[in-house]
Design a protein around this motif. Structure first.
Motif, PDB file in Angstrom:
ATOM      1  N   LEU A 243     -32.498  73.807  30.287  1.00  0.00           N
ATOM      2  CA  LEU A 243     -32.371  71.974  30.467  1.00  0.00           C
ATOM      3  C   LEU A 243     -32.791  72.440  31.758  1.00  0.00           C
ATOM      4  N   SER A 244     -32.353  72.858  33.156  1.00  0.00           N
ATOM      5  CA  SER A 244     -32.694  72.464  34.981  1.00  0.00           C
ATOM      6  C   SER A 244     -34.145  73.266  34.864  1.00  0.00           C
ATOM      7  N   VAL A 245     -35.093  74.160  33.851  1.00  0.00           N
ATOM      8  CA  VAL A 245     -36.131  74.043  34.454  1.00  0.00           C
ATOM      9  C   VAL A 245     -36.996  72.980  33.015  1.00  0.00           C
ATOM     10  N   VAL A 246     -36.723  73.116  32.558  1.00  0.00           N
ATOM     11  CA  VAL A 246     -37.634  71.907  31.755  1.00  0.00           C
ATOM     12  C   VAL A 246     -37.603  70.445  33.084  1.00  0.00           C
ATOM     13  N   GLU A 247     -36.598  69.834  33.942  1.00  0.00           N
ATOM     14  CA  GLU A 247     -36.711  68.622  34.273  1.00  0.00           C
ATOM     15  C   GLU A 247     -37.227  68.903  35.619  1.00  0.00           C
ATOM     16  N   ALA A 248     -37.549  70.435  36.160  1.00  0.00           N
ATOM     17  CA  ALA A 248     -38.103  70.951  37.427  1.00  0.00           C
ATOM     18  C   ALA A 248     -38.779  70.791  37.326  1.00  0.00           C
TER      19      ALA A 248
ATOM     20  N   TYR B 185     -56.356  59.775  14.547  1.00  0.00           N
ATOM     21  CA  TYR B 185     -56.562  60.631  14.995  1.00  0.00           C
ATOM     22  C   TYR B 185     -55.573  60.836  16.051  1.00  0.00           C
ATOM     23  N   ALA B 186     -54.686  61.543  16.868  1.00  0.00           N
ATOM     24  CA  ALA B 186     -54.693  62.205  18.255  1.00  0.00           C
ATOM     25  C   ALA B 186     -54.719  63.273  18.320  1.00  0.00           C
ATOM     26  N   MET B 187     -54.737  63.271  19.945  1.00  0.00           N
ATOM     27  CA  MET B 187     -55.102  64.728  20.009  1.00  0.00           C
ATOM     28  C   MET B 187     -53.870  65.001  21.610  1.00  0.00           C
ATOM     29  N   LEU B 188     -53.081  65.718  21.731  1.00  0.00           N
ATOM     30  CA  LEU B 188     -52.130  66.066  22.035  1.00  0.00           C
ATOM     31  C   LEU B 188     -52.137  67.296  23.444  1.00  0.00           C
ATOM     32  N   TYR B 189     -52.465  67.005  24.631  1.00  0.00           N
ATOM     33  CA  TYR B 189     -52.626  68.629  25.447  1.00  0.00           C
ATOM     34  C   TYR B 189     -51.183  69.173  25.541  1.00  0.00           C
ATOM     35  N   VAL B 190     -50.787  70.519  25.005  1.00  0.00           N
ATOM     36  CA  VAL B 190     -49.280  70.788  26.067  1.00  0.00           C
ATOM     37  C   VAL B 190     -50.085  71.817  27.206  1.00  0.00           C
ATOM     38  N   ILE B 191     -49.014  71.605  27.737  1.00  0.00           N
ATOM     39  CA  ILE B 191     -48.827  71.940  28.884  1.00  0.00           C
ATOM     40  C   ILE B 191     -47.310  72.817  29.679  1.00  0.00           C
ATOM     41  N   ASN B 192     -47.442  74.070  30.116  1.00  0.00           N
ATOM     42  CA  ASN B 192     -46.252  74.614  30.579  1.00  0.00           C
ATOM     43  C   ASN B 192     -46.511  74.703  31.786  1.00  0.00           C
ATOM     44  N   GLU B 193     -45.858  74.318  33.120  1.00  0.00           N
ATOM     45  CA  GLU B 193     -45.662  74.738  33.758  1.00  0.00           C
ATOM     46  C   GLU B 193     -45.498  76.130  34.195  1.00  0.00           C
ATOM     47  N   ARG B 194     -44.032  77.034  34.018  1.00  0.00           N
ATOM     48  CA  ARG B 194     -44.199  78.380  33.631  1.00  0.00           C
ATOM     49  C   ARG B 194     -45.408  79.404  33.250  1.00  0.00           C
ATOM     50  N   ARG B 195     -45.655  78.602  32.695  1.00  0.00           N
ATOM     51  CA  ARG B 195     -46.962  79.223  31.682  1.00  0.00           C
ATOM     52  C   ARG B 195     -48.293  79.748  32.681  1.00  0.00           C
TER      53      ARG B 195
ATOM     54  N   GLY C 140     -52.868  61.790  24.689  1.00  0.00           N
ATOM     55  CA  GLY C 140     -51.858  62.105  25.613  1.00  0.00           C
ATOM     56  C   GLY C 140     -50.972  63.606  25.968  1.00  0.00           C
ATOM     57  N   VAL C 141     -50.145  64.004  26.644  1.00  0.00           N
ATOM     58  CA  VAL C 141     -50.162  65.371  26.822  1.00  0.00           C
ATOM     59  C   VAL C 141     -48.646  65.297  26.445  1.00  0.00           C
ATOM     60  N   VAL C 142     -48.324  66.775  26.228  1.00  0.00           N
ATOM     61  CA  VAL C 142     -47.186  67.243  25.695  1.00  0.00           C
ATOM     62  C   VAL C 142     -46.328  68.329  26.709  1.00  0.00           C
ATOM     63  N   ASN C 143     -45.127  67.920  28.088  1.00  0.00           N
ATOM     64  CA  ASN C 143     -44.767  68.713  28.745  1.00  0.00           C
ATOM     65  C   ASN C 143     -43.859  69.932  27.610  1.00  0.00           C
ATOM     66  N   ASN C 144     -44.170  70.793  28.143  1.00  0.00           N
ATOM     67  CA  ASN C 144     -43.784  72.425  26.993  1.00  0.00           C
ATOM     68  C   ASN C 144     -43.207  73.784  27.920  1.00  0.00           C
ATOM     69  N   THR C 145     -42.688  73.015  28.748  1.00  0.00           N
ATOM     70  CA  THR C 145     -42.477  74.144  29.873  1.00  0.00           C
ATOM     71  C   THR C 145     -41.063  74.481  29.364  1.00  0.00           C
TER      72      THR C 145
ATOM     73  N   PRO D 124     -42.380  66.784  37.870  1.00  0.00           N
ATOM     74  CA  PRO D 124     -43.517  66.684  38.857  1.00  0.00           C
ATOM     75  C   PRO D 124     -45.023  67.099  37.754  1.00  0.00           C
ATOM     76  N   PHE D 125     -44.881  67.777  38.043  1.00  0.00           N
ATOM     77  CA  PHE D 125     -45.950  69.411  37.686  1.00  0.00           C
ATOM     78  C   PHE D 125     -46.879  67.818  36.183  1.00  0.00           C
ATOM     79  N   ALA D 126     -45.760  67.920  35.105  1.00  0.00           N
ATOM     80  CA  ALA D 126     -46.870  67.582  34.437  1.00  0.00           C
ATOM     81  C   ALA D 126     -47.035  66.078  34.460  1.00  0.00           C
ATOM     82  N   GLU D 127     -45.948  65.240  35.246  1.00  0.00           N
ATOM     83  CA  GLU D 127     -46.560  63.595  35.454  1.00  0.00           C
ATOM     84  C   GLU D 127     -47.697  63.849  36.596  1.00  0.00           C
ATOM     85  N   LYS D 128     -47.400  65.241  37.390  1.00  0.00           N
ATOM     86  CA  LYS D 128     -49.269  64.917  37.968  1.00  0.00           C
ATOM     87  C   LYS D 128     -50.558  64.800  37.073  1.00  0.00           C
ATOM     88  N   THR D 129     -50.291  66.304  36.170  1.00  0.00           N
ATOM     89  CA  THR D 129     -51.382  66.983  35.513  1.00  0.00           C
ATOM     90  C   THR D 129     -51.942  65.237  34.397  1.00  0.00           C
TER      91      THR D 129
END
Length: 226
Positions: free
Chosen positions: A175-180, A127-137, A162-167, A183-188
């Motif tokens: 696209l600018s919201v996602v690209e910005a 199995y895989a378990m993907l942790y979804v994160i959203n900086e704006r949430r 693994g981590v999914v950046n779903n900002t 750093p949050f996703a990489e740090k997490t």
């Protein structure tokens, strides 16, 4: 895309309430089906009455995706039950018939997933378990977001892989919201010692995205008033 497709036989989608797990789950299932996989989507969200995979049963089944859902999942009853078909779906997941599990976003949702943790871990299929994160949430820092996963793992009795950046900002996502959010996703991810397996990007922008492993998504989940 190569990090996600073909899918692991069992892929659990986890995360805090409101980060967009269900919309990501739908997009992942559709992408797998388009790649020729006979995919099933299991809804283990027994808490949230508004954003559940099972609310999109007709949409998904019309595209050849099988749905396994709690009894009464399409009603507003407070005590839906988890049918035996869920256990069977986990036991029969395979490379050729992968299973995506959309887990509830709070403590109760993670606890519901915990009922199936032994079946997931004892399955011959990895199995895989993907942790979804959203900086704006997330109102938390990367440190607090990372710590939140530890509580989810404790409740569901599974470990993230693994981590999914779903900002996103729903229909206002650019696209600018996602690209910005990089750093949050990489740090997490760094704090967790996990890879970023993909970054969700509006499908219209995916060719121009400068992010880690762009994954095209469409907005399928709608607000109750839409």
């Amino acid at each position: 895309m190569n990090e996600l497709l073909p899918l692991s036989p069992i892929t659990v989608i986890a995360g805090h309430y409101g980060v967009g797990k269900t919309n990501f789950s739908l997009n992942l299932a559709l992408a797998a089906q388009e790649c020729g996989q006979e995919v099933a989507l299991m809804d283990v969200d027994i808490v949230n009455p508004y954003f559940r995979s099972s609310d999109y049963t007709d949409f998904l089944e019309s595209r050849g995706i099988r749905i396994i859902a709690p009894v009464f999942a399409q009603s507003m009853l407070d005590t839906p039950s988890l049918p035996g078909s869920m256990q069977v779906a986990i036991e029969h997941a395979s490379d050729t018939r992968p299973l995506i599990i959309d887990m509830g976003g709070d403590d109760e949702g993670a606890k519901a997933m915990g009922r199936f943790s032994d079946a997931v871990k004892s399955s011959a299929a990895p199995y895989a378990m993907l942790y979804v994160i959203n900086e704006r949430r997330e109102i938390e820092s990367p440190e607090e977001t990372a710590q939140m996963l530890k509580e989810i793992e404790r409740r569901c009795k599974l470990e993230a892989t693994g981590v999914v950046n779903n900002t996103h900002l729903s229909e206002e996502t650019t696209l600018s919201v996602v690209e910005a959010s990089a750093p949050f996703a990489e740090k997490t991810a760094s704090l967790l010692g996990l890879p970023i397996v993909c970054t969700a990007v509006p499908a219209r922008d995916v060719q121009h995205a400068r992010v880690v492993r762009p994954f095209p998504v469409e907005r399928h989940v709608r607000m109750p008033w839409e």
